[in-house]
Design an enzyme around this catalytic site. Structure first.
Site, PDB file in Angstrom:
ATOM      1  N   HIS A  48       3.400  -3.775  -3.730  1.00 26.10           N
ATOM      2  CA  HIS A  48       2.706  -2.717  -2.874  1.00 26.10           C
ATOM      3  C   HIS A  48       3.680  -2.337  -1.728  1.00 26.10           C
ATOM      4  O   HIS A  48       3.630  -2.949  -0.639  1.00 26.10           O
ATOM      5  CB  HIS A  48       1.325  -3.322  -2.391  1.00 26.10           C
ATOM      6  CG  HIS A  48       0.263  -3.332  -3.329  1.00 26.10           C
ATOM      7  ND1 HIS A  48      -0.468  -2.053  -3.745  1.00 26.10           N
ATOM      8  CD2 HIS A  48       0.002  -4.128  -4.268  1.00 26.10           C
ATOM      9  CE1 HIS A  48      -1.453  -2.251  -4.807  1.00 26.10           C
ATOM     10  NE2 HIS A  48      -0.908  -3.525  -5.024  1.00 26.10           N
ATOM     11  N   CYS A  94       1.327  -0.188  -8.573  1.00 25.71           N
ATOM     12  CA  CYS A  94       0.410  -1.241  -9.300  1.00 25.71           C
ATOM     13  C   CYS A  94      -0.378  -0.481 -10.252  1.00 25.71           C
ATOM     14  O   CYS A  94       0.109  -0.267 -11.571  1.00 25.71           O
ATOM     15  CB  CYS A  94      -0.529  -1.588  -8.126  1.00 25.71           C
ATOM     16  SG  CYS A  94      -1.362  -3.270  -8.566  1.00 25.71           S
ATOM     17  N   GLU A 131       3.246   0.176   0.454  1.00 18.21           N
ATOM     18  CA  GLU A 131       2.543   0.694   1.398  1.00 18.21           C
ATOM     19  C   GLU A 131       2.053  -0.463   2.248  1.00 18.21           C
ATOM     20  O   GLU A 131       1.376  -0.111   3.368  1.00 18.21           O
ATOM     21  CB  GLU A 131       1.479   1.563   0.749  1.00 18.21           C
ATOM     22  CG  GLU A 131       0.061   0.966   0.172  1.00 18.21           C
ATOM     23  CD  GLU A 131       0.446   0.544  -1.203  1.00 18.21           C
ATOM     24  OE1 GLU A 131       1.578   0.357  -1.541  1.00 18.21           O
ATOM     25  OE2 GLU A 131      -0.656   0.024  -1.676  1.00 18.21           O
TER      26      GLU A 131
END
Lengths: 85, 228
Positions: B203, B86, B205
């Site tokens: 994302h 990002c 994560e």
């Protein structure tokens, strides 16, 4: 002393979503005679009075190329004006 | 494998990324403050999501001049693995480690939602554990995720198999319908020419534990961790 007025805009051909939406909104408000609209970013930089015009011009180019614009998508124009301290 | 998660003022996905590597995968990971200039101990550096320096000027434009970035560039040029997520992707583009730029989303809205992604290639240290064509679900959260590059660059990315992920529909169709932000060729993530730098807008994560509704991002970190 010298002041630079710098305007950063998108290069031609790159879709500027902000400009497109503003132009649409103006059309919706009845302003039908607008054929093109561009948005940009304005910077005004004052230089110390030890710099002469050619130094200021070179420095403004350096800032425009290196930091103020992203040359992949943007271009910049500037004018230099002499201001009273 | 030693991971470093770079922390800029305004990073806000640094803890999530650290947590996935350390707690979910049991890997070795350290935070790297943006003023750090010695990165030699690391095998992988991650530039996390967030709003480095408030995203002032342009997203990633100021972070690019952080002391650590000079070292990140040298690290990448030496073959070190660098992952930008990002805002990290935005920084890698501003730095020139990846080609192109990210402009505001078509529609001018901050998008915070789950999207579908197609794995384009498994030929990298980041995507080895995926199957090409596999459809993933991951969250996005960005205002400037609209990938732009000129036609020559886009052609080169395709010819060199450097598109990692493309936005797609739930059944894997890559079309304007599944494109949330207007990105050219539906690009969600790309590699550099040596395939040791990956930048992506989604994302991973935030998609690494089943309690968060998707574990589709975990394989990026596992691919890196289980390298060699």
């Amino acid at each position: 002393m010298w002041q630079a007025k710098i305007v950063v805009t998108y290069k031609p051909g790159i879709l500027n979503p902000e400009a497109k939406i503003i132009q649409q909104a103006l059309g919706n408000l009845g302003y039908q005679n607008i054929t093109q609209l561009e948005t940009g970013r304005y910077f005004q930089i004052q230089y110390s009075d030890s710099l002469d015009r050619s130094q200021v011009e070179a420095l403004t180019h350096e800032l425009g190329d290196k930091i103020l614009s992203n040359p992949v998508i943007q271009k910049y124009d500037f004018e230099l004006v002499e201001v009273q301290p | 494998m030693k991971f470093g998660v770079v922390v800029f003022p305004g990073s806000n996905c640094d803890h999530d990324t650290y947590y996935v590597i350390k707690k979910v995968l049991g890997g070795e990971v350290f935070y790297v403050w943006h003023k750090e200039t010695s990165l030699r101990i690391f095998d992988v550096l991650i530039l996390p999501g967030g709003f480095s320096y408030g995203d002032y000027l342009r997203a990633g434009a100021v972070a690019r001049f952080s002391p650590v970035m000079k070292e990140v560039v040298a690290f990448a040029r030496n073959g070190g693995l660098v992952l930008g997520i990002c805002n990290g992707f935005q920084i890698l583009l501003e730095t020139g480690l990846l080609p192109g730029a990210l402009i505001p989303n078509v529609g001018m809205r901050f998008l915070c939602c789950s999207v579908h992604l197609k794995v384009v290639t498994s030929d990298s240290n980041f995507t080895r554990q995926y199957q090409p064509g596999q459809v993933l679900k991951m969250p996005i959260a960005h205002y400037a995720g609209n990938y732009y590059a000129d036609d020559d660059t886009l052609q080169r990315l395709q010819d060199e198999d450097r598109i990692a992920f493309q936005y797609c529909s739930a059944d894997g169709e890559v079309s304007s319908k599944g494109n949330p932000n207007g990105s050219k060729l539906n690009i969600a993530g790309i590699f550099n020419e040596y395939r040791n730098v990956l930048g992506l807008m989604p994302h991973p994560e935030r998609a690494s534990e089943s309690i968060l509704s998707s574990t589709d991002g975990l394989l990026i970190f596992k691919s890196l961790l289980e390298k060699n």
